[in-house]
Design a protein around this motif. Structure first.
Motif, PDB file in Angstrom:
ATOM      1  N   GLU A 174      32.169  22.362 -20.585  1.00 19.87           N
ATOM      2  CA  GLU A 174      31.861  23.778 -20.798  1.00 19.87           C
ATOM      3  C   GLU A 174      30.836  23.943 -21.922  1.00 19.87           C
ATOM      4  O   GLU A 174      29.903  24.752 -21.819  1.00 19.87           O
ATOM      5  CB  GLU A 174      33.143  24.545 -21.155  1.00 19.87           C
ATOM      6  N   ILE A 175      31.023  23.179 -22.980  1.00 22.27           N
ATOM      7  CA  ILE A 175      30.106  23.256 -24.124  1.00 22.27           C
ATOM      8  C   ILE A 175      28.702  22.807 -23.720  1.00 22.27           C
ATOM      9  O   ILE A 175      27.702  23.454 -24.058  1.00 22.27           O
ATOM     10  CB  ILE A 175      30.637  22.397 -25.296  1.00 22.27           C
ATOM     11  N   VAL A 176      28.628  21.702 -22.980  1.00 24.44           N
ATOM     12  CA  VAL A 176      27.324  21.205 -22.526  1.00 24.44           C
ATOM     13  C   VAL A 176      26.655  22.219 -21.604  1.00 24.44           C
ATOM     14  O   VAL A 176      25.451  22.482 -21.715  1.00 24.44           O
ATOM     15  CB  VAL A 176      27.471  19.845 -21.797  1.00 24.44           C
ATOM     16  N   GLN A 177      27.435  22.796 -20.695  1.00 22.35           N
ATOM     17  CA  GLN A 177      26.885  23.768 -19.754  1.00 22.35           C
ATOM     18  C   GLN A 177      26.290  24.968 -20.486  1.00 22.35           C
ATOM     19  O   GLN A 177      25.189  25.442 -20.158  1.00 22.35           O
ATOM     20  CB  GLN A 177      27.977  24.232 -18.781  1.00 22.35           C
ATOM     21  N   LYS A 178      26.990  25.455 -21.494  1.00 23.73           N
ATOM     22  CA  LYS A 178      26.482  26.582 -22.285  1.00 23.73           C
ATOM     23  C   LYS A 178      25.223  26.183 -23.060  1.00 23.73           C
ATOM     24  O   LYS A 178      24.286  26.977 -23.197  1.00 23.73           O
ATOM     25  CB  LYS A 178      27.562  27.071 -23.249  1.00 23.73           C
ATOM     26  N   ALA A 179      25.228  24.952 -23.558  1.00 26.86           N
ATOM     27  CA  ALA A 179      24.054  24.454 -24.294  1.00 26.86           C
ATOM     28  C   ALA A 179      22.842  24.358 -23.369  1.00 26.86           C
ATOM     29  O   ALA A 179      21.715  24.680 -23.764  1.00 26.86           O
ATOM     30  CB  ALA A 179      24.363  23.092 -24.908  1.00 26.86           C
ATOM     31  N   LEU A 180      23.083  23.944 -22.131  1.00 24.98           N
ATOM     32  CA  LEU A 180      22.003  23.860 -21.143  1.00 24.98           C
ATOM     33  C   LEU A 180      21.464  25.250 -20.815  1.00 24.98           C
ATOM     34  O   LEU A 180      20.252  25.455 -20.714  1.00 24.98           O
ATOM     35  CB  LEU A 180      22.510  23.182 -19.861  1.00 24.98           C
ATOM     36  N   GLU A 181      22.369  26.198 -20.658  1.00 24.71           N
ATOM     37  CA  GLU A 181      21.969  27.565 -20.320  1.00 24.71           C
ATOM     38  C   GLU A 181      21.152  28.210 -21.434  1.00 24.71           C
ATOM     39  O   GLU A 181      20.239  28.995 -21.175  1.00 24.71           O
ATOM     40  CB  GLU A 181      23.219  28.406 -20.025  1.00 24.71           C
ATOM     41  N   LYS A 182      21.479  27.872 -22.677  1.00 28.40           N
ATOM     42  CA  LYS A 182      20.749  28.439 -23.815  1.00 28.40           C
ATOM     43  C   LYS A 182      19.545  27.580 -24.215  1.00 28.40           C
ATOM     44  O   LYS A 182      18.869  27.867 -25.207  1.00 28.40           O
ATOM     45  CB  LYS A 182      21.689  28.604 -25.016  1.00 28.40           C
ATOM     46  N   ASP A 183      19.310  26.512 -23.434  1.00 28.62           N
ATOM     47  CA  ASP A 183      18.163  25.620 -23.653  1.00 28.62           C
ATOM     48  C   ASP A 183      18.200  24.939 -25.025  1.00 28.62           C
ATOM     49  O   ASP A 183      17.166  24.653 -25.624  1.00 28.62           O
ATOM     50  CB  ASP A 183      16.844  26.394 -23.493  1.00 28.62           C
ATOM     51  N   ILE A 184      19.409  24.684 -25.499  1.00 27.30           N
ATOM     52  CA  ILE A 184      19.562  23.985 -26.779  1.00 27.30           C
ATOM     53  C   ILE A 184      19.257  22.496 -26.611  1.00 27.30           C
ATOM     54  O   ILE A 184      18.885  21.813 -27.559  1.00 27.30           O
ATOM     55  CB  ILE A 184      21.008  24.155 -27.314  1.00 27.30           C
ATOM     56  N   THR A 185      19.402  22.007 -25.386  1.00 28.15           N
ATOM     57  CA  THR A 185      19.265  20.572 -25.127  1.00 28.15           C
ATOM     58  C   THR A 185      17.817  20.118 -24.963  1.00 28.15           C
ATOM     59  O   THR A 185      17.545  18.919 -24.929  1.00 28.15           O
ATOM     60  CB  THR A 185      20.026  20.192 -23.844  1.00 28.15           C
ATOM     61  N   SER A 186      16.895  21.049 -24.847  1.00 28.26           N
ATOM     62  CA  SER A 186      15.493  20.699 -24.598  1.00 28.26           C
ATOM     63  C   SER A 186      14.936  19.786 -25.690  1.00 28.26           C
ATOM     64  O   SER A 186      15.010  20.099 -26.881  1.00 28.26           O
ATOM     65  CB  SER A 186      14.651  21.976 -24.518  1.00 28.26           C
ATOM     66  N   GLY A 187      14.410  18.640 -25.263  1.00 34.15           N
ATOM     67  CA  GLY A 187      13.811  17.699 -26.201  1.00 34.15           C
ATOM     68  C   GLY A 187      14.812  16.822 -26.923  1.00 34.15           C
ATOM     69  O   GLY A 187      14.433  16.022 -27.778  1.00 34.15           O
ATOM     70  N   ARG A 188      16.086  16.977 -26.591  1.00 40.25           N
ATOM     71  CA  ARG A 188      17.128  16.157 -27.217  1.00 40.25           C
ATOM     72  C   ARG A 188      17.635  15.106 -26.235  1.00 40.25           C
ATOM     73  O   ARG A 188      17.678  15.337 -25.034  1.00 40.25           O
ATOM     74  CB  ARG A 188      18.320  17.013 -27.660  1.00 40.25           C
ATOM     75  N   GLY A 189      18.059  13.989 -26.770  1.00 45.32           N
ATOM     76  CA  GLY A 189      18.599  12.929 -25.922  1.00 45.32           C
ATOM     77  C   GLY A 189      19.917  13.351 -25.287  1.00 45.32           C
ATOM     78  O   GLY A 189      20.769  13.941 -25.963  1.00 45.32           O
ATOM     79  N   PRO A 190      20.110  13.067 -24.009  1.00 45.95           N
ATOM     80  CA  PRO A 190      21.334  13.485 -23.310  1.00 45.95           C
ATOM     81  C   PRO A 190      22.608  12.870 -23.882  1.00 45.95           C
ATOM     82  O   PRO A 190      23.658  13.510 -23.898  1.00 45.95           O
ATOM     83  CB  PRO A 190      21.095  13.030 -21.869  1.00 45.95           C
TER      84      PRO A 190
END
Length: 241
Positions: A174-190
């Motif tokens: 759930e946390i990852v999904q929300k992070a993806l939706e808010k584009d927090i993960t862009s440019g970060r290692g998976p």
């Protein structure tokens, strides 16, 4: 009398000429036969060397597949990439180990089999920088596309390594999904994102793991884990105590 002697000499000369031509033809024929034999031996040696090298590659891929628990389809995919590299003369002058490591990593990415660079590095003894560099080479020269890996693909394996319960895994997703939706993960290692989400989820579910435990299980550094989990918690408004 002189005429007969001269005629006899001429006949002898003719016979000698014929014999000389015969010797030349025989010599030429021998040379051609030796040349063909030499070329055949060269081709045979080359064919044997190629077969031996492919056998070594197959054996190494089988070893890696067993060590990393790689599915059969992915194993075949890595061998296919290696063969394409061979057929396009990308092996010559390069380390076979690097080509094999990159082939395995690319096959894992292609078939959505989450294996980290650290895992490939540990299994192959090829540095992660060399793996990345070789992956880029193969992608460019073979026209292959490196599919980006989602942090979600690592959650299940990492949670299993940490012996975390199912509800912790679900919370991390759930946390990852929300992070993806808010584009927090862009440019970060998976892997860093996945590790951070698991760390936060474990705290929220009262099944805490230390930063060291999470870092070791996921292959990220403790520094990366601290930076990422704080960033995610801040952006998503999650209070981590």
């Amino acid at each position: 009398m002189k005429r007969r002697m001269k005629m006899h000499e001429n006949k002898e000369d003719e016979k000698e000429s014929v014999r000389e031509i015969g010797r030349e033809r025989t010599s030429e024929s021998d040379r051609e036969r030796l040349y063909r034999l030499s070329e055949h031996q060269k081709r045979k040696k080359m064919s044997t060397a190629i077969a031996r090298q492919r056998l070594v590659a197959q054996s190494e891929i089988d070893r890696l597949s067993s060590l990393l628990s790689i599915p059969e389809k992915t194993r075949e995919g890595s061998m296919k990439i290696y063969r394409e590299a061979w057929e396009n003369d990308l092996i010559h002058g390069r380390s076979i180990e690097k080509i094999l490591a990159a082939s395995m990593y690319m096959a894992c990415r292609k078939h959505n089999v989450p294996r980290t660079l650290d895992e490939i590095e540990d299994a192959t003894r090829v540095g992660r920088k060399d793996i990345i560099k070789t992956c880029k080479l193969l992608a460019n020269r073979l026209g292959l596309r490196l599919v980006p890996t989602s942090p979600l693909e690592y959650i299940s394996r990492f949670c299993a390594k940490l012996n975390l319960k199912k509800h912790v895994e679900e919370r991390a997703r759930e946390i990852v999904q929300k992070a993806l939706e808010k584009d927090i993960t862009s440019g970060r290692g998976p892997t860093g994102i996945a590790a951070s989400a698991i760390y936060i989820a474990a705290i929220l579910c009262d099944d805490r793991k230390t930063q060291k435990e999470v870092a070791e299980a996921t292959g990220v550094t403790e520094v990366t884990l601290r930076v990422r989990y704080k960033e995610i918690a801040r952006e998503l408004g999650i209070k981590v105590v």
